[in-house]
Design an enzyme around this catalytic site. Structure first.
Site, PDB file in Angstrom:
ATOM      1  N   HIS A 143      -2.905  -0.179  -2.592  1.00  0.00           N
ATOM      2  CA  HIS A 143      -4.108   0.510  -2.144  1.00  0.00           C
ATOM      3  C   HIS A 143      -5.176   0.478  -3.243  1.00  0.00           C
ATOM      4  O   HIS A 143      -4.887   0.708  -4.414  1.00  0.00           O
ATOM      5  CB  HIS A 143      -3.745   1.965  -1.821  1.00  0.00           C
ATOM      6  CG  HIS A 143      -4.796   2.712  -1.085  1.00  0.00           C
ATOM      7  ND1 HIS A 143      -4.919   2.659   0.277  1.00  0.00           N
ATOM      8  CD2 HIS A 143      -5.780   3.532  -1.527  1.00  0.00           C
ATOM      9  CE1 HIS A 143      -5.934   3.419   0.654  1.00  0.00           C
ATOM     10  NE2 HIS A 143      -6.475   3.959  -0.431  1.00  0.00           N
ATOM     11  N   ASP A 150       0.838  -1.198   0.000  1.00  0.00           N
ATOM     12  CA  ASP A 150       0.000   0.000   0.000  1.00  0.00           C
ATOM     13  C   ASP A 150       0.874   1.248   0.000  1.00  0.00           C
ATOM     14  O   ASP A 150       1.603   1.504   0.958  1.00  0.00           O
ATOM     15  CB  ASP A 150      -0.902  -0.013   1.235  1.00  0.00           C
ATOM     16  CG  ASP A 150      -2.050   0.975   1.154  1.00  0.00           C
ATOM     17  OD1 ASP A 150      -1.839   2.077   0.597  1.00  0.00           O
ATOM     18  OD2 ASP A 150      -3.137   0.673   1.664  1.00  0.00           O
TER      19      ASP A 150
END
Length: 231
Positions: free
Chosen positions: A200, A169
């Site tokens: 993400h 992420d």
């Protein structure tokens, strides 16, 4: 597209929420918390999928105080920048209050039955805050940002909470992910699933961010979690 009006907790104002209803009596209700892109097609599709699974699903327009009915596309650069601008102006505490108002409205629509929450990105952070600050029955957060800064609220999480965390992420650094694990791994109500190599937004319904295999796995885990804890 069905939109309904939700009263704020103090009854002084109202805001819209997208409503998706199952074809039969709902098993329970689930609140879907938006990303920074508003209640766009992707969020509405999440609601529709929950309705197909038997849940009444509501997605409140949490940016209504700033810009009502905003719908942005994360794959379009000007939309992305506009979304970050909205996020920077957004009052998260008031957002949680609006989520609580939506929980109350949803509970009334299922005759006092159970209500869950699922949130994505900013919504993943708000899902954690909701789990700690409201009486929601079960909560799921996808790649919530800044949860390492909210660990002092973990003691207040009284009902089951499921967190999907993207291993790569770009908005949640490795040390933040480690802190989240260190803070929550031993919590009796919290389950964390890691998705190595995923970034993400991997469970977005559409667009460049979606990673099909990981998205399907996470979404199935979410449905299974709600089946266990909501019915």
């Amino acid at each position: 597209m069905t939109m309904i009006d939700i009263d704020t907790l103090d009854g002084a104002a109202g805001f819209d929420a997208y409503l998706a209803q199952p074809g039969e009596v709902p098993r329970a209700a689930v609140i879907v918390i938006q990303e920074i892109f508003g209640v766009n097609e992707g969020i509405r599709r999440k609601c529709d999928a929950l309705a197909r699974a038997g849940y009444l699903a509501l997605a409140p327009d949490l940016f209504w105080r700033i810009e009502p009915a905003v719908q942005l596309d994360p794959d379009i650069e000007p939309d992305l920048q506009r979304a970050f601008g909205l996020m920077n102006r957004f009052d998260q505490d008031r957002g949680v209050a609006d989520i609580e108002a939506t929980i109350r409205a949803a509970r009334a629509r299922v005759d006092g039955g159970k209500v869950g929450v699922v949130g994505y990105c900013l919504g993943g952070r708000l899902a954690y805050m909701t789990a700690a600050r409201t009486d929601v029955d079960a909560t799921v957060g996808y790649y919530g940002v800044g949860l390492d800064g909210l660990l002092d609220e973990k003691h207040a999480i009284a009902n089951p909470f499921l967190l999907h965390m993207a291993g790569e992420d770009h908005l949640v650094a490795k040390d933040a992910q480690a802190a989240i694990h260190a803070g929550l791994d031993d919590h009796p109500r919290v389950t964390i699933h890691d998705y190595p190599g995923e970034d993400h937004g991997f469970a977005a319904e559409m667009g460049k961010r979606r990673s099909e295999t990981a998205a399907r796995l996470a979404d199935q885990r979410t449905i299974d979690f709600f089946a266990r804890h909501l019915g």
